[in-house]
Design an enzyme around this catalytic site. Structure first.
Site, mmCIF file in Angstrom:
data_model
loop_
_atom_site.group_PDB
_atom_site.id
_atom_site.type_symbol
_atom_site.label_atom_id
_atom_site.label_comp_id
_atom_site.label_asym_id
_atom_site.label_seq_id
_atom_site.Cartn_x
_atom_site.Cartn_y
_atom_site.Cartn_z
ATOM 1 C CB CYS A 203 -1.380 -5.487 1.186
ATOM 2 S SG CYS A 203 -1.278 -7.020 0.217
ATOM 3 C CG HIS A 256 -5.448 -5.722 -0.830
ATOM 4 N ND1 HIS A 256 -4.191 -5.189 -0.678
ATOM 5 C CD2 HIS A 256 -6.295 -4.867 -0.190
ATOM 6 C CE1 HIS A 256 -4.273 -4.057 0.004
ATOM 7 N NE2 HIS A 256 -5.540 -3.848 0.321
ATOM 8 C CG HIS A 268 -6.083 -1.222 2.892
ATOM 9 N ND1 HIS A 268 -6.305 -1.470 1.560
ATOM 10 C CD2 HIS A 268 -6.739 -0.051 3.146
ATOM 11 C CE1 HIS A 268 -7.057 -0.522 1.024
ATOM 12 N NE2 HIS A 268 -7.333 0.354 1.973
#
Length: 302
Positions: A203, A256, A268
């Site tokens: 990520c 994240h 993402h």
């Protein structure tokens, strides 16, 4: 401490050489067998979490701190982290590093050719072709209409298609809509823990390279990316802002990051087994784990 340069399309940064598995051996060779390594099972990919730290691309510098047998302990100076002020620390196979004095001088002097395609083929003088990743950068020798002549880290020359790279000391600062357009070209790319290349991103590695392409340097990991720039609440998000998610319903540790693209959606690289995609912020667990956004408008890490 010595500077060396990556001689593979990417080199994996390992936490501990003793943790490397048999399945990882194709990635350790020179030349590396990347496609073979990427055929890992889902279980093998999940097991990278406690083993790999990051990656560095072809031609990028590493600082060698010490050598132990076939391994080098290094820092990656382009990746900002509180773990080491010199750059992201870890271990790489020494055979995947090289040094050429002319390349070294040209790298520090610039300009560089920055790969903007997801992958590009460098035609080497030997006739071999080396496939390199998005955001690989190589010193420019000569710019032509169709091709760019570049120096390679091994000390040779190569040719890149002119339409697959930009030339400069760094990419120009791009508007948010350009970052979004660049990010969308990777939709469907499989997630790879610690990935920093177009062969697979995690990520924060995805956001690092997208912002790098837009002329902005951000830190390597999500938790540190959230510390810089201007903090933005959910109601005031704008396209191009980073969005962060944390445990304990958004109150705990950040785990994240993605990029807001407008109309309540973000792009993402979610997690192992789930490729790069676009999701609404109202989707769980993202809705309850959202903590804040961050707006980068330049190199706030300077």
């Amino acid at each position: 401490m010595q500077t060396r340069y990556v001689s593979e399309p990417f080199v994996n940064l390992w936490r501990d050489p003793g943790q490397v598995r048999d399945v990882d051996k194709p990635s350790l060779e020179h030349p590396a067998h990347i496609e073979s390594w990427l055929q890992m099972t889902l279980s093998d990919r999940l097991d990278l979490v406690d083993r790999m730290e990051s990656q560095s691309l072809y031609g990028e510098p590493v600082l060698v701190l010490e050598e132990q047998g076939p391994w080098s302990k290094v820092c990656l100076p382009g990746q900002i982290t509180p773990k080491d002020k010199r750059g992201y620390p870890g271990w790489v196979p020494s055979a995947q590093l090289t040094f050429d004095s002319d390349y070294h001088q040209r790298w520090n002097r610039g300009p560089l050719a920055w790969i903007t395609a997801s992958h590009a083929s460098v035609k080497l003088r030997s006739g071999e072709e080396k496939t390199v990743s998005f955001m690989t950068k190589l010193p420019v020798i000569e710019e032509g209409k169709q091709e760019i002549l570049v120096r390679t880290p091994e000390g040779g020359t190569g040719r890149l298609p002119s339409d697959q790279a930009i030339i400069g000391h760094k990419p120009e600062l791009a508007p948010p809509e350009d970052r979004i357009r660049i990010a969308k070209q990777f939709l469907g790319l499989p997630y790879l823990w610690a990935g920093m290349s177009a062969y697979g991103f995690d990520c924060s590695g995805f956001m690092f390279r997208i912002f790098e392409a837009g002329g902005i340097q951000i830190p390597r990991d999500a938790g540190i990316q959230a510390r810089y720039g201007k903090r933005i609440d959910r109601q005031h998000l704008a396209p191009g802002d980073l969005v962060f998610f944390a445990y304990e319903q958004g109150q705990g540790a950040i785990h994240h990051v993605g990029m807001y693209i407008g109309d309540g959606f973000f792009i993402h690289s979610p997690r192992t087994g789930h490729p790069i995609r676009i999701d609404p912020l109202t989707t769980e667990p993202y809705h309850r784990e959202f903590c804040w956004g961050t707006r980068y408008q330049g190199d706030e890490t300077d």
